[in-house]
Design an enzyme around this catalytic site. Structure first.
Site, mmCIF file in Angstrom:
data_model
loop_
_atom_site.group_PDB
_atom_site.id
_atom_site.type_symbol
_atom_site.label_atom_id
_atom_site.label_comp_id
_atom_site.label_asym_id
_atom_site.label_seq_id
_atom_site.Cartn_x
_atom_site.Cartn_y
_atom_site.Cartn_z
ATOM 1 N N HIS A 172 0.819 -1.215 0.000
ATOM 2 C CA HIS A 172 0.000 0.000 0.000
ATOM 3 C C HIS A 172 0.850 1.261 0.000
ATOM 4 O O HIS A 172 0.335 2.360 -0.209
ATOM 5 C CB HIS A 172 -0.984 0.000 1.181
ATOM 6 N N ASP A 210 0.240 -7.580 1.311
ATOM 7 C CA ASP A 210 0.662 -6.191 1.544
ATOM 8 C C ASP A 210 2.180 -6.091 1.645
ATOM 9 O O ASP A 210 2.706 -5.370 2.490
ATOM 10 C CB ASP A 210 0.001 -5.617 2.802
ATOM 11 N N GLY A 214 3.003 6.264 8.284
ATOM 12 C CA GLY A 214 4.383 6.516 7.860
ATOM 13 C C GLY A 214 5.333 5.435 8.315
ATOM 14 O O GLY A 214 6.410 5.254 7.750
ATOM 15 N N ASN A 215 4.944 4.702 9.379
ATOM 16 C CA ASN A 215 5.742 3.569 9.840
ATOM 17 C C ASN A 215 5.570 2.350 8.930
ATOM 18 O O ASN A 215 6.327 1.384 9.026
ATOM 19 C CB ASN A 215 5.358 3.145 11.262
ATOM 20 N N SER A 216 4.553 2.370 8.092
ATOM 21 C CA SER A 216 4.266 1.216 7.248
ATOM 22 C C SER A 216 5.489 0.837 6.416
ATOM 23 O O SER A 216 6.082 1.683 5.746
ATOM 24 C CB SER A 216 3.099 1.530 6.304
ATOM 25 N N GLY A 228 -6.244 -25.751 -2.963
ATOM 26 C CA GLY A 228 -7.373 -26.394 -3.619
ATOM 27 C C GLY A 228 -8.395 -26.933 -2.646
ATOM 28 O O GLY A 228 -9.027 -27.967 -2.899
#
Length: 461
Positions: free
Chosen positions: A103, A133, A207-209, A266
């Site tokens: 992101h 992510d 902002g830490n992401s 599956g």
């Protein structure tokens, strides 16, 4: 098929342990010392990431009107608009491989990576996955870079000290301390990520992401990705993607894959609650109850049947479908994992091959040309690979829409719709869709399966 030998997976996933004792400080001098040496060692490998992407924004004169905005949501032209994002990343190798969140960099057209010493490098995304992510970037023209080793995240324990390093609110590199407060968190994190997380109370803010969650030896145990919050700021409930999954991303990036390849299960299944556990004769809730298997599922080929309960993968317990997929992803393609399962009061073990979903029968992909009533409509015949890519059910079959095109979107078609019939005539292959549309009169009626709902779309040519 992409395969990674088991010894290579182990070498990628587990950093050589540093010969340092993990313990609580025992003297005032040790307490006063704090984390300064650790931060000095780790901080140079944590970077700030500035990304730009072009998005199509609709120019709507009613967008700020409290009354008319709800009536004119799709009114106005769409124009390209530059969207900026700010996040963090972690350098994982001397040759400049960097991990961050999808992101933060997904869809970006221009990425700049800034180191703690203010050096700046251009970067490009070499592998990305929205569901996890995670994204792997490669720095361009980068010299020998500082980097963090990866720790085996399966060895992390609740209560361990942890530091979160990143760039919250764009104010510059910041360090916050806390502990690992939970393991095997699935279904509780926010954002695009799904699956399995480490939980920490170290402060994580916007902002830490993509930043680092490290242990007291300076090894990366997770990539900070999201928080649970009501205010928008940290409430002490943050989530990090475990380092073992990051290692698989790096391995596939080095192999040249642009999209993360997960082993295919599956199967369909569900977590077990008290009532289900009691009905199955289990002494406690746990595991994943298998409700369905595709005929080509590697679990079926290993002897597992509907009604069995998957208890563990490679000596690790699994209690949700997300945990099971995480364990399979960490094992990697080409491996064979030991799966423990419960059936009729007994626990057994089977070896299950980690493989991609079969791309057969042939998908027969077709895009309609300019002479068609629906130019740009892209379709494929459903097989396990197509179903996996589009998130279809195991029972899905027929012809599926991969891209509705400009005109198909206007009449109501969506990606993932399964075309059943056109003007009452059954759709058999992508080629038959073109023929049925060409032979239509002015009015067209399309029967579509969207999820579990049957929809009829009518339009004029």
């Amino acid at each position: 098929m992409f395969r990674i030998a088991a010894p290579l997976i182990l070498a990628l996933a587990v950093a050589a342990p540093l010969q340092a004792e993990t313990r609580v400080p025992t003297s005032q001098a040790e307490i006063a010392l704090g984390f300064a040496p650790l931060v000095k060692q780790a901080a140079p490998a944590v970077v700030n990431i500035y990304a730009k992407r072009i998005v199509q924004a609709r120019q709507n004169p009613f967008s700020n009107d409290p009354f008319f905005q709800n009536f004119f949501r799709d009114f106005g032209e769409t124009r390209p608009k530059v969207q900026n994002s700010l996040g963090s990343g972690v350098i994982l190798s001397a040759d400049g491989y960097v991990v961050s969140n999808f992101h933060v960099v997904g869809g970006a057209t221009d990425i700049r990576v800034v180191l703690k010493d203010r050096r700046e490098f251009a970067a490009e995304v070499v592998l990305a996955d929205k569901d996890s992510d995670l994204a792997i970037l490669k720095l361009q023209d980068a010299p020998d870079m500082p980097y963090l080793p990866l720790r085996n995240s399966d060895e992390v324990e609740v209560g361990e000290l942890a530091l979160a390093i990143g760039n919250p609110f764009g104010i510059g590199q910041t360090v916050s301390s806390g502990i690992v407060s939970g393991l095997a968190r699935s279904g509780t994190a926010t954002g695009a990520a799904r699956g399995y997380f480490l939980q920490t109370d170290a402060a994580i803010n916007p902002g830490n992401s993509g930043g680092a969650l490290i242990d007291v030896n300076g090894a990366l145990i997770g990539v900070n990705t999201s928080i649970l919050t009501r205010s928008g700021g940290s409430n002490g409930v943050g989530f990090a993607i475990p380092a073992n999954l990051v290692a698989q991303f790096v391995a596939q990036a080095r192999e040249g894959f642009g999209r993360f390849q997960r082993p295919w299960a599956g199967i369909t299944g569900q977590a077990i609650d008290n009532d289900i556990a009691e009905s199955l004769g289990l002494d406690r809730p746990g595991g994943v109850l298998i409700s369905g298997l595709h005929e080509k599922s590697p679990f079926r080929l290993a002897g597992i049947r509907p009604g069995d309960v998957i208890l563990g993968v490679e000596a690790q317990e699994v209690n949700t479908p997300q945990e099971m997929i995480f364990r399979m992803s960490v094992a990697g393609l080409g491996a064979e994992v030991a799966v423990r399962y419960y059936r009729g009061g007994e626990v057994s073990e089977a070896g299950v091959a980690m493989q991609l979903p079969p791309d057969s029968p042939a998908r027969l992909t077709k895009m309609l040309g300019d002479g068609s009533p629906l130019p740009g409509l892209k379709m494929s015949r459903v097989n396990p690979a197509v179903a996996s890519e589009l998130g279809l059910s195991l029972e899905a079959e027929g012809v599926v829409v991969e891209d509705s095109g400009p005109y198909g979107g206007r009449v109501g078609l969506r990606r993932g719709d399964i075309l059943l019939a056109i003007n009452g005539q059954e759709v058999a292959t992508p080629d038959s869709v073109e023929a049925l549309l060409q032979n239509s009169a002015r009015r067209v009626s399309m029967d579509v399966l969207r999820g579990l709902q049957r929809v009829q779309i009518r339009f004029r040519l």
